[in-house]
Every structure is written in C-alpha cells, then in structure tokens.
Write an enzyme that holds these catalytic residues in place. Structure first.
Site, PDB file in Angstrom:
ATOM      1  CD  GLU A  94      -3.108  -0.809   0.248  1.00  0.00           C
ATOM      2  OE1 GLU A  94      -3.117   0.273  -0.368  1.00  0.00           O
ATOM      3  OE2 GLU A  94      -3.947  -1.698   0.072  1.00  0.00           O
ATOM      4  CD  GLU A 125       4.516 -21.471  11.245  1.00  0.00           C
ATOM      5  OE1 GLU A 125       4.553 -21.774  12.445  1.00  0.00           O
ATOM      6  OE2 GLU A 125       3.550 -20.909  10.709  1.00  0.00           O
TER       7      GLU A 125
END
Length: 311
Positions: A94, A125
C-alpha cells in the site's frame, strides 16, 4: 532436538502462550444465534485498540528509529509467516500508491514466498535459514530496518529474520502478541501487544491479526509523515495512477491551496501531475523548475520548501 521437531515439547510450548489459550466459557459458541456470536466477536475486537494503546511509547520509539534510517536511504522490510506475513506484504504494497514510494523502499517478506500469500507452504515458517536467504536476496544493509511479525512471538522465520538482520547491523523490531516473547527479546525494539486468548482457540488472524494491522499502520504511516510524505493530513505524495487517484490529486491540491479549478489544472499540468510540486507552485507563486529545486533541497518536505521560498 528442537521444539519444532518434538511434538510434545511444541504442544507444551503452545499451551503456555496467551494467544493459544482455551476459553471454556465459549465452548458452546457454536450453539448460539448468529447475532449473539457477532456481538461476542465485536466485543472481543473492541479490546484491541486498548492493548495497542498500552504500547504506544514503544511503538513511537521504533517509528522514530525507522524514520531516521529511511531518511538516510534505508528500507523498511517486514518478515513473517502466515497471517503475520500477509499483513506485512499488504502494508508494504500500500505504500507506493499512498506515499509514492519506490516498491523497493518498503518490502514484505512472507515465509514460502509469493505462493504463501494464498496457500499454506508446509514447514516454511519453521526455517530460520529461509529467512536469512530471503534477506540476503535483498542485499540487506546496516541502513535497513527489519520488522519480524509473529502473533506467538516464537515463529522461527520471524526470529531468524531479526537475528540475521541484527548481525548485519540493521535496525530490528519484533512485533508479537505474547509477553516475554523470543521475537521481542531478539530485536532492538520489542513491541508486544497482548490481546489475550482468541474467540476461536488459537485463531490468531482474529484479535492478534487486528493488533498487528494497527501497529503496522502506525509504523508505515507515521514514518511517512516524518519523512515529509504528507502536508498536514493530506497525501501530497499520492501517485495518480488511475481516475480515482487523479481526482483525489485535484482535491488534495484544492484543500491545500484553496485555488480555483482552472489554476489547479494548470499547476498540475506544469508539475507533471506531481501534487506536492503543484501545491508549491500555487502557494509560493513559483514556476515548476523552481518548485522542483526547492523540494529537492528540502528533501521532499513541503513545509520546509515553503519556508525556503519565503526567504
């Protein structure tokens, strides 16, 4: 043997985490009316801003440190797995349309890469090495900031990113949702937003995810304010890449200057669509090359450029 390869050890570790705690009072939630569940969930969510508020001094200190690094050419790099990683990628993505940053200035890394945005990548992960490799691929420098994000505060990928970045001399931030987390302890700036057990046991995309989103909003937005990417609360570095943003650009110039539509259109045309330059043209009554020079000298800070134009 590590906790990730010992199921009993890992289970005990998870059971010790606030974010994983079971709430027996909610064990009949599936039998409630939909509206009652919605009310419960909404009530849970209202507690998140208060938890963030308790950590505002730590958040502010981290932001000032990030802004200082970025003002000298550093990058802001988020690193996380699962929901935490996706939130980092979202926040990074963004920044170019909102603040006209280069895509390389704010970067989101997620364990498992692009595919992990929409698909679970088994075991990603759990790898500190994967985090090191991802950061090395970016040619990490001591000017950069790495933010490890993990609700549990124990995710190896996030911890590995912070540990590796710190060894390279980069600034590090650890954002977690459990107290006394390994992630916060590994970082220069530890931020622990303890939101408590989730409505659905262990579903940290809920309150923990909301808390992480709020903090990431602050990290990027206030850093950009400190870097001169806004004029007051106006997005003067907005990138006008579509019709909506072009209309927003005109409105921002109007709000900042009070000029008539024809003047705004002329200034934007002279400025090549750059909002900040158009505002300076109108408020300082200078031509586009002068406005560009003033802004460059002021490192993009519109207020400083306006003061310089008055001298």
């Amino acid at each position: 043997m590590t906790s990730t390869s010992n199921p009993r050890h890992l289970r005990a570790e998870l059971e010790s985490l606030t974010t994983e705690a079971f709430r027996p009072e909610l064990s009949d939630i599936d039998q409630l009316a939909t509206l009652d569940i919605a009310r419960l969930m909404n009530g849970e969510d209202t507690s998140v801003p208060a938890a963030v508020a308790q950590r505002l001094p730590e958040i502010a200190a981290a932001i000032d440190a990030v802004a200082d690094r970025m003002s000298h050419g550093g990058r802001l790099i988020y690193a996380g797995a699962g929901t935490a990683g996706r939130l980092g990628v979202l926040d990074a993505s963004e920044c170019p349309p909102t603040f006209n940053t280069d895509p390389s200035q704010v970067v989101g890394l997620i364990a498992g890469g692009r595919e992990a945005m929409v698909t679970s990548i088994e075991g990603a992960e759990d790898s500190k090495k994967l985090a090191r490799d991802d950061l090395d691929a970016l040619a990490l420098t001591s000017a950069d900031t790495v933010v490890g994000i993990s609700a549990s505060g124990r995710t190896p990928y996030a911890i590995g990113a912070v540990e590796h970045a710190r060894r390279q001399g980069a600034l590090t931030i650890g954002l977690a949702c459990n107290a006394d987390s390994a992630l916060a302890a590994a970082a220069d700036h530890g931020i622990e937003i303890v939101v408590g057990p989730e409505l659905i046991t262990g579903s940290t995309r809920l309150k923990a995810g909301t808390a992480q989103k709020l903090v990431l909003n602050m990290l990027s937005t206030i850093t950009m304010i400190r870097l001169g990417k806004t004029y007051g609360n106006l997005m003067v570095d907005v990138r006008a890449s579509n019709d909506k943003l072009r209309a927003r650009s005109r409105r921002i110039v109007a709000l900042a200057t009070g000029a008539a539509d024809a003047e705004i259109e002329a200034a934007l045309a002279q400025a090549g669509g750059e909002v900040k330059t158009a505002i300076l043209i109108l408020l300082a009554d200078v031509d586009a090359p002068t406005a560009t020079t003033l802004l460059s000298t002021a490192n993009g800070h519109l207020r400083a450029a306006l003061r310089a134009a008055e001298d």
